[in-house]
Each structure stands twice: as C-alpha cells, then as structure tokens.
Design a protein around this motif. Structure first.
Motif, short mmCIF file in Angstrom:
data_model
loop_
_atom_site.label_atom_id
_atom_site.label_comp_id
_atom_site.label_asym_id
_atom_site.label_seq_id
_atom_site.Cartn_x
_atom_site.Cartn_y
_atom_site.Cartn_z
N ASN A 8 0.77 -1.11 -0.07
CA ASN A 8 0.03 -0.02 0.00
C ASN A 8 0.82 1.33 -0.03
N GLN A 9 2.07 1.26 0.91
CA GLN A 9 2.84 2.36 0.83
C GLN A 9 3.60 2.43 -0.58
N VAL A 10 3.86 1.50 -1.26
CA VAL A 10 4.48 1.56 -2.34
C VAL A 10 3.65 2.39 -3.63
N LYS A 11 2.40 1.67 -3.29
CA LYS A 11 1.45 2.11 -4.17
C LYS A 11 1.18 3.69 -4.07
N LYS A 12 1.12 4.19 -2.92
CA LYS A 12 0.74 5.66 -2.67
C LYS A 12 2.08 6.54 -3.08
N ASP A 13 3.35 5.91 -2.94
CA ASP A 13 4.47 6.51 -3.25
C ASP A 13 4.45 6.51 -5.03
N VAL A 14 4.07 5.55 -5.70
CA VAL A 14 4.13 5.50 -7.00
C VAL A 14 3.09 6.60 -7.55
N GLU A 15 1.98 6.72 -6.84
CA GLU A 15 0.70 7.67 -7.28
C GLU A 15 1.53 9.08 -7.25
N GLN A 16 2.26 9.30 -6.16
CA GLN A 16 2.73 10.68 -5.93
C GLN A 16 3.77 10.97 -7.17
N ILE A 17 4.60 9.85 -7.44
CA ILE A 17 5.69 10.01 -8.35
C ILE A 17 4.95 10.40 -9.61
#
Lengths: 83, 83
Positions: free
Chosen positions: B53-62
């Motif tokens: 979930n954290q990875v997904k949030k980071d990728v969204e941000q990127i």
C-alpha cells in the motif's frame, strides 16, 4: 480490422539515459526507495485487413524499417482481432 | 521488492503528434492499410519496500508530480511483488 501492439525497449546492457534521469528526478523528489527506472515505448497500430499472417508480416516490416533500431532495441508484437 | 509498471497515455481527444507522424511515415513506407497509430509510454520502477500500500501511494505521488501531466495524460499503475 486488427490491433497490433508493438513494445519497444532497449536491449540488455544498452544504457537508458531517460531511465537514469527519471530515477535521479525521483530521488530528488524524495523517494530514495526507488532503485531502478526503465522506459518502454508502445505503439498501438490499427490495421485494416482480414489475413492475420499478412498483418503480422507488415508489422514486422514496419518495426524493422521504422519503429526500432536493431542495434539497440528489442521488440515484441502482439496482434489481436478487433470487432 | 516491488516492480511498478506505470502506463502513461494521452487522454481521449488530446492530439498525439507523435502518433500522427508515425502514421504518416508508415504510409510513406507503403503500408496504407494502417489506419491509426497511437503512442504509449511505460515506466518500470523497481522499488524497495515491504508494504504494498505504501509503495502504491509513493508511485501515485511520483506519477502526479513527475511522470504525467494531469491536463493531458491518463495513467495506470500495476504493482507486483518481485522475489
């Protein structure tokens, strides 16, 4: 009618300056956990025709003569019939 | 370790000059049956981490801050665990 999807990426060992710079920018944005970035181009072609084999041959030709550089690129073609 | 695949394409109705010119070149090469050409960019990111979930949030941000322009692009993210 066919839909051809051509995926073009750099061969292994060929440097990917766009990927390298994307990675640098991602690090500057504050995401140091991203370890690698790689770029891939996809071309979606819509092609008139009834013979899937002929369409495949045409797309091969288009790849070799226009879309890719055989020295640095590898490519994959997938063809689907479209209604 | 996760592998995130970000597919970036132009929104419907946004003109795709690269696609248009690819199509012109394909016609000049002698393949008039190709009716449409569309270009898509894919970024493959390798990301360290254990929380999907954290990875997904980071990728969204990127995506929102670097890889795409929300005015003209739509994007899709798929995340897979990598061993």
């Amino acid at each position: 009618m066919f839909e051809a999807k051509v995926t073009v990426q750099l061969k292994k060992g060929i440097s990917d300056p766009e990927g390298v710079n994307t990675l640098k920018a991602i690090h500057l944005l504050g995401f140091p956990k991203v370890k690698n970035a790689k770029t891939i181009r996809t071309f979606n072609l819509t092609i008139d025709g009834t013979d899937k084999n002929q369409v495949k041959k045409d797309v091969e030709q288009i790849c070799q003569r226009l879309l890719t550089n055989p020295v640095i690129h590898q490519y994959e073609i997938t063809i689907e019939e479209k209604k």
